[in-house]
Design a protein around this motif. Structure first.
Motif, PDB file in Angstrom:
ATOM      1  N   SER A 319       0.828  -1.202   0.000  1.00  0.00           N
ATOM      2  CA  SER A 319       0.000   0.000   0.000  1.00  0.00           C
ATOM      3  C   SER A 319       0.868   1.259   0.000  1.00  0.00           C
ATOM      4  CB  SER A 319      -0.907   0.014   1.233  1.00  0.00           C
ATOM      5  OG  SER A 319      -1.570   1.256   1.352  1.00  0.00           O
ATOM      6  N   LEU A 320       0.450   2.230  -0.798  1.00  0.00           N
ATOM      7  CA  LEU A 320       1.141   3.529  -0.862  1.00  0.00           C
ATOM      8  C   LEU A 320       0.407   4.585  -0.037  1.00  0.00           C
ATOM      9  CD1 LEU A 320       1.999   3.633  -4.686  1.00  0.00           C
ATOM     10  CD2 LEU A 320       3.598   3.235  -2.806  1.00  0.00           C
ATOM     11  N   ASP A 321      -0.520   4.157   0.795  1.00  0.00           N
ATOM     12  CA  ASP A 321      -1.307   5.105   1.596  1.00  0.00           C
ATOM     13  C   ASP A 321      -0.431   6.017   2.442  1.00  0.00           C
ATOM     14  OD1 ASP A 321      -3.964   5.393   1.207  1.00  0.00           O
ATOM     15  OD2 ASP A 321      -4.617   4.108   2.857  1.00  0.00           O
ATOM     16  N   ASN A 322       0.669   5.474   2.970  1.00  0.00           N
ATOM     17  CA  ASN A 322       1.542   6.254   3.845  1.00  0.00           C
ATOM     18  C   ASN A 322       2.736   6.854   3.110  1.00  0.00           C
ATOM     19  OD1 ASN A 322      -0.054   5.595   6.094  1.00  0.00           O
ATOM     20  ND2 ASN A 322       1.054   3.675   6.405  1.00  0.00           N
ATOM     21  N   TYR A 323       2.749   6.730   1.795  1.00  0.00           N
ATOM     22  CA  TYR A 323       3.889   7.228   1.025  1.00  0.00           C
ATOM     23  C   TYR A 323       3.626   8.683   0.612  1.00  0.00           C
ATOM     24  CZ  TYR A 323       7.848   7.041  -2.217  1.00  0.00           C
ATOM     25  OH  TYR A 323       9.038   7.257  -2.849  1.00  0.00           O
ATOM     26  N   LYS A 324       4.529   9.575   0.971  1.00  0.00           N
ATOM     27  CA  LYS A 324       4.298  11.009   0.784  1.00  0.00           C
ATOM     28  C   LYS A 324       4.763  11.544  -0.570  1.00  0.00           C
ATOM     29  CE  LYS A 324       2.683  10.950   4.914  1.00  0.00           C
ATOM     30  NZ  LYS A 324       1.211  10.875   5.076  1.00  0.00           N
ATOM     31  N   LYS A 325       5.633  10.802  -1.240  1.00  0.00           N
ATOM     32  CA  LYS A 325       6.136  11.273  -2.531  1.00  0.00           C
ATOM     33  C   LYS A 325       5.284  10.710  -3.665  1.00  0.00           C
ATOM     34  CE  LYS A 325      10.932  11.360  -0.835  1.00  0.00           C
ATOM     35  NZ  LYS A 325      12.316  10.846  -1.042  1.00  0.00           N
ATOM     36  N   ASP A 326       5.626  11.100  -4.896  1.00  0.00           N
ATOM     37  CA  ASP A 326       4.994  10.542  -6.090  1.00  0.00           C
ATOM     38  C   ASP A 326       5.752   9.263  -6.447  1.00  0.00           C
ATOM     39  OD1 ASP A 326       4.208   9.849  -8.691  1.00  0.00           O
ATOM     40  OD2 ASP A 326       3.801  11.925  -9.245  1.00  0.00           O
ATOM     41  N   PHE A 327       5.211   8.132  -6.044  1.00  0.00           N
ATOM     42  CA  PHE A 327       5.891   6.850  -6.194  1.00  0.00           C
ATOM     43  C   PHE A 327       6.309   6.582  -7.634  1.00  0.00           C
ATOM     44  CE2 PHE A 327       5.564   2.252  -7.080  1.00  0.00           C
ATOM     45  CZ  PHE A 327       6.519   1.753  -6.207  1.00  0.00           C
ATOM     46  N   PHE A 328       5.401   6.740  -8.555  1.00  0.00           N
ATOM     47  CA  PHE A 328       5.693   6.403  -9.944  1.00  0.00           C
ATOM     48  C   PHE A 328       6.654   7.395 -10.587  1.00  0.00           C
ATOM     49  CE2 PHE A 328       1.609   4.418  -8.969  1.00  0.00           C
ATOM     50  CZ  PHE A 328       1.927   3.098  -9.256  1.00  0.00           C
ATOM     51  N   LEU A 331      10.086   6.255  -9.505  1.00  0.00           N
ATOM     52  CA  LEU A 331      10.547   5.147 -10.345  1.00  0.00           C
ATOM     53  C   LEU A 331      11.032   5.673 -11.691  1.00  0.00           C
ATOM     54  CD1 LEU A 331       7.931   2.280  -9.769  1.00  0.00           C
ATOM     55  CD2 LEU A 331      10.025   2.782  -8.504  1.00  0.00           C
ATOM     56  N   GLU A 332      10.245   6.551 -12.277  1.00  0.00           N
ATOM     57  CA  GLU A 332      10.605   7.106 -13.589  1.00  0.00           C
ATOM     58  C   GLU A 332      11.936   7.848 -13.526  1.00  0.00           C
ATOM     59  OE1 GLU A 332       8.903  10.429 -16.772  1.00  0.00           O
ATOM     60  OE2 GLU A 332       7.556   9.603 -15.248  1.00  0.00           O
ATOM     61  N   ASN A 333      12.142   8.598 -12.467  1.00  0.00           N
ATOM     62  CA  ASN A 333      13.386   9.370 -12.327  1.00  0.00           C
ATOM     63  C   ASN A 333      14.611   8.475 -12.202  1.00  0.00           C
ATOM     64  OD1 ASN A 333      11.930  11.733 -12.428  1.00  0.00           O
ATOM     65  ND2 ASN A 333      11.901  12.056 -10.216  1.00  0.00           N
ATOM     66  N   HIS A 334      14.391   7.232 -11.753  1.00  0.00           N
ATOM     67  CA  HIS A 334      15.513   6.305 -11.574  1.00  0.00           C
ATOM     68  C   HIS A 334      15.498   5.179 -12.613  1.00  0.00           C
ATOM     69  CE1 HIS A 334      15.461   8.377  -7.687  1.00  0.00           C
ATOM     70  NE2 HIS A 334      16.731   8.025  -7.572  1.00  0.00           N
ATOM     71  N   ASN A 335      14.753   5.396 -13.677  1.00  0.00           N
ATOM     72  CA  ASN A 335      14.728   4.466 -14.813  1.00  0.00           C
ATOM     73  C   ASN A 335      14.290   3.060 -14.394  1.00  0.00           C
ATOM     74  OD1 ASN A 335      14.933   4.227 -17.579  1.00  0.00           O
ATOM     75  ND2 ASN A 335      17.090   3.657 -17.566  1.00  0.00           N
ATOM     76  N   ILE A 336      13.226   3.020 -13.585  1.00  0.00           N
ATOM     77  CA  ILE A 336      12.658   1.754 -13.119  1.00  0.00           C
ATOM     78  C   ILE A 336      11.210   1.682 -13.576  1.00  0.00           C
ATOM     79  CG2 ILE A 336      12.052   0.351 -11.107  1.00  0.00           C
ATOM     80  CD1 ILE A 336      14.312   1.780  -9.587  1.00  0.00           C
ATOM     81  N   GLN A 337      10.820   0.545 -14.105  1.00  0.00           N
ATOM     82  CA  GLN A 337       9.444   0.363 -14.547  1.00  0.00           C
ATOM     83  C   GLN A 337       8.679  -0.516 -13.565  1.00  0.00           C
ATOM     84  OE1 GLN A 337       9.111  -0.930 -18.616  1.00  0.00           O
ATOM     85  NE2 GLN A 337      10.261   0.806 -19.421  1.00  0.00           N
ATOM     86  N   GLY A 338       7.630   0.066 -12.972  1.00  0.00           N
ATOM     87  CA  GLY A 338       6.741  -0.679 -12.097  1.00  0.00           C
ATOM     88  C   GLY A 338       5.417  -0.922 -12.791  1.00  0.00           C
ATOM     89  N   THR A 339       4.339  -1.031 -12.017  1.00  0.00           N
ATOM     90  CA  THR A 339       3.047  -1.312 -12.644  1.00  0.00           C
ATOM     91  C   THR A 339       2.091  -0.136 -12.501  1.00  0.00           C
ATOM     92  OG1 THR A 339       2.396  -2.507 -10.632  1.00  0.00           O
ATOM     93  CG2 THR A 339       3.228  -3.816 -12.449  1.00  0.00           C
ATOM     94  N   LYS A 340       1.101  -0.256 -11.626  1.00  0.00           N
ATOM     95  CA  LYS A 340       0.044   0.744 -11.516  1.00  0.00           C
ATOM     96  C   LYS A 340      -0.618   0.621 -10.144  1.00  0.00           C
ATOM     97  CE  LYS A 340      -3.461  -2.422 -13.322  1.00  0.00           C
ATOM     98  NZ  LYS A 340      -4.514  -2.669 -14.335  1.00  0.00           N
ATOM     99  N   ILE A 341      -1.632   1.436  -9.916  1.00  0.00           N
ATOM    100  CA  ILE A 341      -2.480   1.286  -8.743  1.00  0.00           C
ATOM    101  C   ILE A 341      -3.577   0.279  -9.093  1.00  0.00           C
ATOM    102  CG2 ILE A 341      -4.115   2.405  -7.181  1.00  0.00           C
ATOM    103  CD1 ILE A 341      -1.253   3.203  -6.635  1.00  0.00           C
ATOM    104  N   TYR A 342      -3.637  -0.814  -8.361  1.00  0.00           N
ATOM    105  CA  TYR A 342      -4.640  -1.835  -8.619  1.00  0.00           C
ATOM    106  C   TYR A 342      -5.925  -1.593  -7.842  1.00  0.00           C
ATOM    107  CZ  TYR A 342      -1.081  -4.587 -11.017  1.00  0.00           C
ATOM    108  OH  TYR A 342      -0.119  -5.012 -11.900  1.00  0.00           O
ATOM    109  N   GLU A 343      -5.773  -1.020  -6.644  1.00  0.00           N
ATOM    110  CA  GLU A 343      -6.934  -0.693  -5.826  1.00  0.00           C
ATOM    111  C   GLU A 343      -6.756   0.732  -5.307  1.00  0.00           C
ATOM    112  OE1 GLU A 343      -8.462  -3.996  -3.146  1.00  0.00           O
ATOM    113  OE2 GLU A 343      -6.399  -4.668  -3.480  1.00  0.00           O
TER     114      GLU A 343
END
Length: 367
Positions: A319-328, A331-343
């Motif tokens: 869960s990203l509920d407690n994450y204060k930054k823009d997670f995606f 990732l983009e800034n560090h050239n990492i590909q993740g997925t999406k918000i599923y819920e």
């Protein structure tokens, strides 16, 4: 249908003399510990639950050697692979159907289900990309929410079955949550649900657990279909090879929807799968690496105050509920590909377990 299958079998046996080399030679005893090649890429790919270590060394060798025979159809090799798969799953050869990845099997079962208009039941959230054509095929999709701890609610799914239900889909372990059904409860569910509809169990990630497959149950249950794949643990996602395990009569019905059963997989991929099944040392090594890196990843995410779901797979749902930054964006800034918000409720996302180096880079990127 049997005549068609028998004809293909005869053709496959006749093809033995066409110059194919026997792939038993690829099953040489590997070294004490694998030295994996440097397969790390830019960007770092943590989106599709792929094996970051690549195919086994024996599979790579088999693929290279089989290229020279790619001018021939793979009938004889498909027969050898089917026999190996059948033995692994404690069933007969007639209980197996090959596909170009388990995705082809998923599509095929969807088409088979749609021969009689109605509905099918699955969890929300689960692996559902394969269900997109369902509306065009005349099928209604009924979704059942997961439990609070992100597991299949088998009781609610059973209640969702009605007179028009043709199929129930269960991804076990589930993608994207990584949760797994209690085996006894799942077996009981299948026993009752299969009296009303086809039960379709997707075991794409079961190799990452120590759980026993349900595949041998198909012998006495014609309404159970199990699909498995070489894409994940075996590192053959790009080779596209998977299979269905079902009662022989069901395999005949599924095969009738294909112009040439077991021929959608390339000879090179079949060779890789044969070698992979014989390389048990590689599988043990990958399993151990995945468990260690997954443990590290969950520990680090927990330190960042991010809630993680216990994972029985090669990915983590958190869960990203407690994450204060823009997670995606991180990732983009560090050239990492993740997925999406599923819920949206809880902002749940998923990350694939890569190599230790890749996951260390991932954790640094989101700190």
């Amino acid at each position: 249908m049997n005549n068609r299958r028998d004809w293909l079998k005869k053709v496959s046996l006749g093809a033995v003399g066409l110059g194919f080399c026997h792939f038993e030679t690829f099953a040489n005893t590997p070294s004490e510990k694998y030295i994996f090649p440097d397969l790390e890429q830019s960007p770092i790919l943590l989106r599709s639950n792929e094996n970051p270590y690549g195919p086994s060394p024996l599979a790579r060798e088999a693929m290279q050697k089989s290229i020279n025979n790619s001018n021939r159809y793979g009938w004889n090799l498909s027969g050898e692979l089917i026999s190996l798969i059948a033995k692994k799953n404690n069933v007969s050869d007639r209980n197996i159907l090959l596909g170009a990845g388990s995705t082809e099997i998923l599509d095929l079962v969807l088409q088979y289900t749609a021969l009689q208009k109605g509905n099918f039941v699955l969890a929300e959230t689960t692996f559902d990309y394969w269900t997109f054509p369902s509306k065009k095929l005349g099928l209604k999709k009924i979704t059942v929410p997961l439990t609070a701890d992100k597991k299949h609610d088998l009781s609610a799914m059973f209640k969702a079955i009605d007179a028009d239900t043709k199929m129930v889909y269960i991804c076990n372990p589930n993608n994207p949550t990584g949760t797994i059904c209690d085996r006894d409860q799942l077996v009981s569910f299948i026993k009752e649900a299969s009296k009303k509809a086809i039960v379709f169990v997707d075991e794409a990630y079961l190799d990452f657990t120590k759980e026993e497959s349900l595949s041998n149950l198909v012998i006495e249950n014609k309404n159970l279909i199990v699909t498995k794949t070489f894409s994940k643990m075996y590192g053959l996602a790009g080779a596209r090879i998977g299979y269905a395990v079902a009662a022989s009569s069901t395999i005949d019905e599924l095969s009738a929807l294909k112009s040439a059963p077991n021929l959608s997989v390339s000879l090179v991929s079949i060779a890789a799968a044969i070698a992979s099944l014989k390389d048990e040392k590689f599988i043990k090594e990958v399993h151990s690496l995945n468990e260690n890196v997954k443990k590290y990843t969950i520990e680090q995410l927990t330190k960042l105050n991010l809630t993680c779901i216990p994972s029985h797979s090669n990915f983590v749902y958190f869960s990203l509920d407690n994450y204060k930054k823009d997670f995606f964006k991180q990732l983009e800034n560090h050239n990492i590909q993740g997925t999406k918000i599923y819920e949206e409720n809880g902002k749940w996302t998923r990350i694939t377990i890569g190599t230790m180096k890749e996951m260390q880079q991932f954790i640094e990127a989101i700190k």
